[in-house]
Design an enzyme around this catalytic site. Structure first.
Site, PDB file in Angstrom:
ATOM      1  N   LYS A 188      -8.022   0.936   3.179  1.00 44.81           N
ATOM      2  CA  LYS A 188      -8.937   0.288   2.598  1.00 44.81           C
ATOM      3  C   LYS A 188      -9.868  -0.386   3.965  1.00 44.81           C
ATOM      4  O   LYS A 188     -10.103  -1.557   4.428  1.00 44.81           O
ATOM      5  CB  LYS A 188      -8.771  -0.851   2.114  1.00 44.81           C
ATOM      6  CG  LYS A 188      -9.758  -1.661   1.131  1.00 44.81           C
ATOM      7  CD  LYS A 188     -10.290  -1.119   0.253  1.00 44.81           C
ATOM      8  CE  LYS A 188     -11.488  -1.787  -0.636  1.00 44.81           C
ATOM      9  NZ  LYS A 188     -12.224  -0.998  -1.709  1.00 44.81           N
ATOM     10  N   ASP A 244       2.779   2.193  -3.379  1.00 48.75           N
ATOM     11  CA  ASP A 244       3.592   1.643  -4.741  1.00 48.75           C
ATOM     12  C   ASP A 244       2.509   2.043  -6.032  1.00 48.75           C
ATOM     13  O   ASP A 244       3.188   2.696  -7.126  1.00 48.75           O
ATOM     14  CB  ASP A 244       3.460   0.173  -4.730  1.00 48.75           C
ATOM     15  CG  ASP A 244       4.312  -0.391  -5.687  1.00 48.75           C
ATOM     16  OD1 ASP A 244       5.050   0.311  -6.432  1.00 48.75           O
ATOM     17  OD2 ASP A 244       4.795  -1.698  -5.891  1.00 48.75           O
ATOM     18  N   ASP A 248       2.648   5.538  -8.748  1.00 50.97           N
ATOM     19  CA  ASP A 248       2.734   5.480 -10.327  1.00 50.97           C
ATOM     20  C   ASP A 248       1.675   6.178 -10.961  1.00 50.97           C
ATOM     21  O   ASP A 248       1.804   6.835 -11.973  1.00 50.97           O
ATOM     22  CB  ASP A 248       2.650   4.068 -10.552  1.00 50.97           C
ATOM     23  CG  ASP A 248       4.200   3.626 -10.664  1.00 50.97           C
ATOM     24  OD1 ASP A 248       5.244   4.122  -9.991  1.00 50.97           O
ATOM     25  OD2 ASP A 248       4.397   2.552 -11.463  1.00 50.97           O
TER      26      ASP A 248
END
Ligand code: NAD
Length: 360
Positions: A188, A244, A248
């Site tokens: 980011k 994380d 997923d």
């Protein structure tokens, strides 16, 4: 005869069921490769709390350090949910990651042709997807200081040191070399200084890998692109928290939690485990899909034990068993052949002997 010590931590719920199924496969590989696997067993998670009062003991950690590799099933369950945070079974995972210095987490998301219609995304979007998410596991905002909270505010700090970014970048570039040669670094950097630092160091490390194509993507865009056109990715490397979340998303592209393996690697140690948890709702019923655990064994053969042909043979055997229509309960649809945990692993073993001759 070559011999390897494997620490076996089956854990709770379906952990022991999928572990048994995977060890049967590993024993078959041992016979095929004339390699000896010596297993040392210990309890971790809820079953360890019941026995000793702690989710993992120092002896267990030492046993893992004496091993060539660690296999972990899953930990946790409703019985231990009301324990205070720092006494829960999941503390065993943090202790293992920290204690073994497992700084990189590899999560492949591969769509098997036979399961391309099981994803919640359209078949043409997911078929052929083969993404490897490399998540930094021991740094970033989950571990940074200062952190704290009072009545009116709470704070965490995202910190990365140069060596932490360098080593995870090397992991990603080395992996890409064995795959399609592309790395996407996700950050980011338009908002966070720590992300700009991450990006600058990844660019620096990339100079040692002129054969690898590197691009950069902001995390919000990466989340969108993973759902829109997951096939554009080969290796994704990213920080702890972004990894994380993105791993997923990538995993759900493939359709089932029961199909997702992972590797956690450090300088000296390695741990392999399925992505799923202990699935208390189906524990003890022979319904668990053992393929995530079996694929974790395949990753171990590939990355730690230097038996890549056997790793590939397992992947091919699984693909062919699925092509033949065999499914465990969570993937079963009308017309499929429903099998139990043990039956699925027996089918993989039967296929292995046929497949191994073809992949040598
Ligand atoms: P879960 O992954 O255990 O289960 C989620 C759903 O997926 C359930 O319906 C379950 O039946 C199904 N499922 C999971 N693995 C499957 C498999 N191999 N075959 C077929 N179906 C499968 O997640 P949860 O229910 O949120 O968590 C249960 C417990 O596991 C909790 O205590 C949680 O903290 C723990 N957990 C542990 C780990 C780990 O050990 N690494 C990871 C995640 C969750």
């Amino acid at each position: 005869m070559r011999s390897y010590k494997i620490a076996v931590l089956a854990g709770d719920g379906i952990g022991p069921e999928v572990m048994n199924a995977a060890l049967k496969v590993l024993n078959t590989i041992g016979e095929m490769e004339a390699v000896k696997f010596e297993y040392e067993y210990a309890q971790v998670g809820g079953c360890a709390i019941d026995e000793t009062g702690y989710p993992i003991s120092e002896e267990t950690l030492d046993m893992c350090k004496r091993s060539d590799s660690v296999l972990l099933g899953a930990v946790g369950g409703p019985k231990w949910e009301s324990l205070p945070q720092d006494q829960k079974p999941e503390q065993a995972l943090l202790k293992l990651r920290g204690g073994l210095g497992l700084y990189s987490n590899l999560r492949p998301a591969v769509v098997f042709p036979a399961l391309a219609d099981s994803s919640s995304l359209r078949e043409e979007v997911v078929s052929g997807v083969d993404v490897m998410v490399v998540r930094e596991l021991t740094g970033g905002i989950y571990f940074g200081t200062p952190k704290g909270s009072d009545q009116n505010k709470a704070w965490n700090t995202m910190v990365y040191e140069r060596h932490e970014v360098e080593r995870i970048a090397h992991v990603a570039f080395d992996l890409a070399r064995k795959r399609s040669g592309r790395v996407t670094s996700v950050d980011k950097a338009n908002v966070l200084d720590v992300s700009q630092f991450w990006r600058d160091i990844v660019i620096e490390v990339h100079k040692q890998y002129p054969d690898i194509k590197l691009d950069h993507m902001y995390v919000d865009n990466a989340a969108m692109q993973l759902v829109r056109t997951p096939k554009q990715f080969d290796v994704i490397v990213t920080s702890n928290m972004f990894g994380d979340i993105l791993s997923d998303i990538a995993s759900m592209v493939t359709g089932s939690l029961g199909m997702l393996p992972s590797a956690s690697l450090g300088e000296k140690y390695a741990l392999y485990e399925p992505v799923h948890g202990s699935a208390p709702d189906i524990a003890g019923q022979g319904k668990a899909n053992p393929l995530a655990m079996i694929m974790s064994v395949s990753m171990m053969l590939n990355y730690t034990l230097d038996l890549p042909k056997s790793g590939l043979a397992i992947q091919t055997a699984i693909s062919e068993v699925l092509e033949s229509g065999y499914r465990t309960a969570e993937l079963y649809r009308e017309g499929d052949k429903l099998v139990s945990t043990d039956e699925m692993s027996d089918l993989v073993i039967k296929k292995l002997t046929q497949v191994s001759e073809r992949v040598t």
